[in-house]
Design an enzyme around this catalytic site. Structure first.
Site, PDB file in Angstrom:
ATOM      1  N   THR A 450       0.853  -1.188   0.000  1.00 38.34           N
ATOM      2  CA  THR A 450       0.000   0.000   0.000  1.00 38.34           C
ATOM      3  C   THR A 450       0.886   1.234   0.000  1.00 38.34           C
ATOM      4  OG1 THR A 450      -1.745   1.189   1.187  1.00 38.34           O
ATOM      5  CG2 THR A 450      -0.196  -0.044   2.530  1.00 38.34           C
ATOM      6  N   HIS A 502       2.912 -11.791  14.120  1.00 33.93           N
ATOM      7  CA  HIS A 502       3.974 -12.406  14.921  1.00 33.93           C
ATOM      8  C   HIS A 502       3.682 -13.879  15.217  1.00 33.93           C
ATOM      9  CE1 HIS A 502       7.645 -12.275  16.927  1.00 33.93           C
ATOM     10  NE2 HIS A 502       7.523 -11.143  17.619  1.00 33.93           N
TER      11      HIS A 502
END
Length: 531
Positions: A450, A502
């Site tokens: 983006t 994560h």
């Protein structure tokens, strides 16, 4: 033998859909590839067509029912379409006769027009807007591709109807020409509203001028004829206009009618609402009291509008990403000196060779593709308790449109050339603004880029696009003083942000992936040498 009508095969990211509208009823005759039912998902509306000609015998999933991929929706039995066609034509004839009785004078005028214009006197059809799904209340006539009197072929696109989700095409029901346009460009129309009148076998330049004038007057008698006009004072209101006047509590005397004989149309009321020129004066039964009260300086306007379906989907997916992923962001910065010099040196040659401008996205997509090959965890996705490693690089590119943010996907970017990337991104942007992106353009993707820098963003924290596990944020190129070989130099710098899950990606891999991108972009020769 009955043939099953099945829902389309949904992509992995779409679990289910909703039966939005049946265009045929049990007992109706259908032709092969004729639209039967629409399935609405959280991304687009899918059309289900007849696999063969016959008669719709069973509807097994009613409107509003939730269906899964390839679920049986209904059945088609053997049968001839000719009988229903004859019934349809006879019902059309009876409907036309009823209209002629209800409004004799206009019908006489319509009969005189073909004779004088010389465009032929074929059968007339009402050109209607498509059936909108339940989540779409109305659409806007975006473009008329044909003018009144202009010859068209069967199934040729006549007009585009723009909704909050997709742009729907309205095609010609037969060979002929438009006789009258009832909903001009910019008009708001509801599901199956009459947009125009179409004449079979018509079409010629001789009637173009007269028809154009007639269409202007036809605007006065547009699709608001579903009820009787009402006279308020010395003003005549169309039914739809009367409804809007009541809803917005407007003063009819202040609205100027553009219809025939000064008739007030829905469009006139919409203009008055937008301009604020027809508000009722404050009622003052006691002038002394009203004079004592101080007048408010300026208006504090609030407007409540429903969220579009696309906006609701975006909101749900972004919240879902933050609630389910262990998301965090790591940052780095890249010196854009070499890429800007390369772009400046070859931009003219590149444009002549490929007929497309050389931008920055091509470099970032190619660098990301190389980084994803080196760090497969960043290119993976999570499916429940499983990790899915992708042996290819499909990179989504976030595109901002008037209707919201969409993420079309570049396929197999490792094998694409920079010119191919730039050309595809330009195509995505154009089709995104025109509402022409389909589901095939937006499903899948293993990684997303983006670019908030196009809007001036210096730094941001992008949100992951599930089920992907990482997203790269590009930002504005800003000149800053940097220490280079013991000296202070002004360099064009860009901050890069990598948000990652994560649960899947360790901090070490995320940081090294971003450092790899930095090295490839600061020395573009590495992209060619694969080092």
């Amino acid at each position: 033998m009955a043939t099953e009508i099945k829902a389309p095969t949904f992509p992995e990211s779409v679990a289910e859909g909703t039966v939005a509208a049946w265009h045929k009823k049990p007992g109706d005759s259908v032709e092969r590839d004729e639209l039967i039912v629409e399935i609405e998902t959280d991304k687009v509306v899918l059309e289900v067509v007849a696999p063969e000609a016959g008669t719709l015998t069973d509807v097994m999933a009613e409107e509003g029912d939730t269906v899964e991929s390839e679920q049986v929706l209904g059945k088609i039995g053997e049968g001839s379409a000719s009988g229903s066609k004859e019934e349809k034509s006879s019902s059309d004839d009876s409907a036309e006769k009823t209209e002629e009785k209800a409004d004799a004078k206009p019908s006489e005028e319509k009969q005189e027009k073909p004779a004088s214009g010389g465009s032929g006197g074929g059968k007339q059809h009402d050109v209607k807007a498509p059936s909108f799904p339940e989540s779409i209340q109305e659409g806007t006539v975006a473009t008329w591709h044909k003018k009144v009197g202009e010859a068209v072929k069967r199934d040729e696109v006549l007009a585009d109807i723009e909704t909050d989700k997709v742009v729907l095409e309205v095609v010609a029901p037969a060979d002929g020409a438009l006789a009258e346009i009832k909903a001009e460009e910019g008009s708001q129309v509801e599901s199956e509203a009459i947009l125009a009148t179409f004449t079979e076998g018509a079409g010629g330049d001789s009637s173009g001028g007269d028809s154009g004038g007639d269409s202007a007057s036809a605007k006065a008698d547009s699709s608001d004829d579903d009820g009787a006009d009402e006279k308020v004072g010395d003003k005549i209101l169309a039914p739809a206009a009367r409804k809007m006047v009541v809803e917005h509590d407007l003063d009819v005397a202040k609205i100027e009618g553009t219809g025939k004989g000064g008739r007030i149309l829905k469009e006139d009321v919409q203009k008055a609402v937008k301009d604020g020129s027809a508000k009722k004066a404050a009622k003052s039964s006691a002038p002394a009291k009203s004079a004592a009260a101080p007048a408010a300086e300026g208006e504090r306007i609030e407007k409540r509008v429903p969220m579009s379906r696309l906006r609701q989907t975006i909101a749900k997916r972004l919240v879902q990403a933050q609630q389910t992923a262990a998301m965090l962001t790591t940052y780095n910065e890249v010196d854009m000196t070499e890429i800007m010099a390369l772009r400046s040196q070859y931009k003219e040659t590149f444009l002549k060779a490929h007929d497309i401008k050389l931008g920055f996205m091509g470099f970032f997509v190619k660098a990301a593709s190389e980084g994803l090959k080196r760090f497969p965890d960043v290119n993976a996705s999570i499916d429940g308790t499983d990790i899915v490693y992708h042996g290819y690089q499909d990179i989504g590119v976030a595109v901002s449109t008037d209707r919201g943010l969409v993420v079309p996907v570049l396929r197999d970017t490792d094998s694409m050339k920079i010119a191919d990337v730039e050309r595809k991104i330009v195509d995505f942007g154009k089709r995104g603004r025109d509402g022409k992106l389909g589901m095939d353009d937006m499903i899948g993707g293993t990684f997303t880029i983006t670019n908030g820098g196009t809007f001036g963003s210096l730094m941001s924290t992008p949100i992951i696009n599930p089920p992907q596990t990482a997203i790269l944020g590009m930002h504005k190129i800003q000149e800053r003083p940097m220490a280079v070989n013991g000296k202070v130099e002004i360099r064009p710098m860009m901050y890069l942000a990598l948000s990652y899950d994560h649960r899947m990606i360790d901090g070490k891999d995320a940081v090294q992936f971003l450092v790899t991108l930095k090295e490839l972009l600061e020395d573009p020769a590495r992209l060619l040498l694969d080092v």
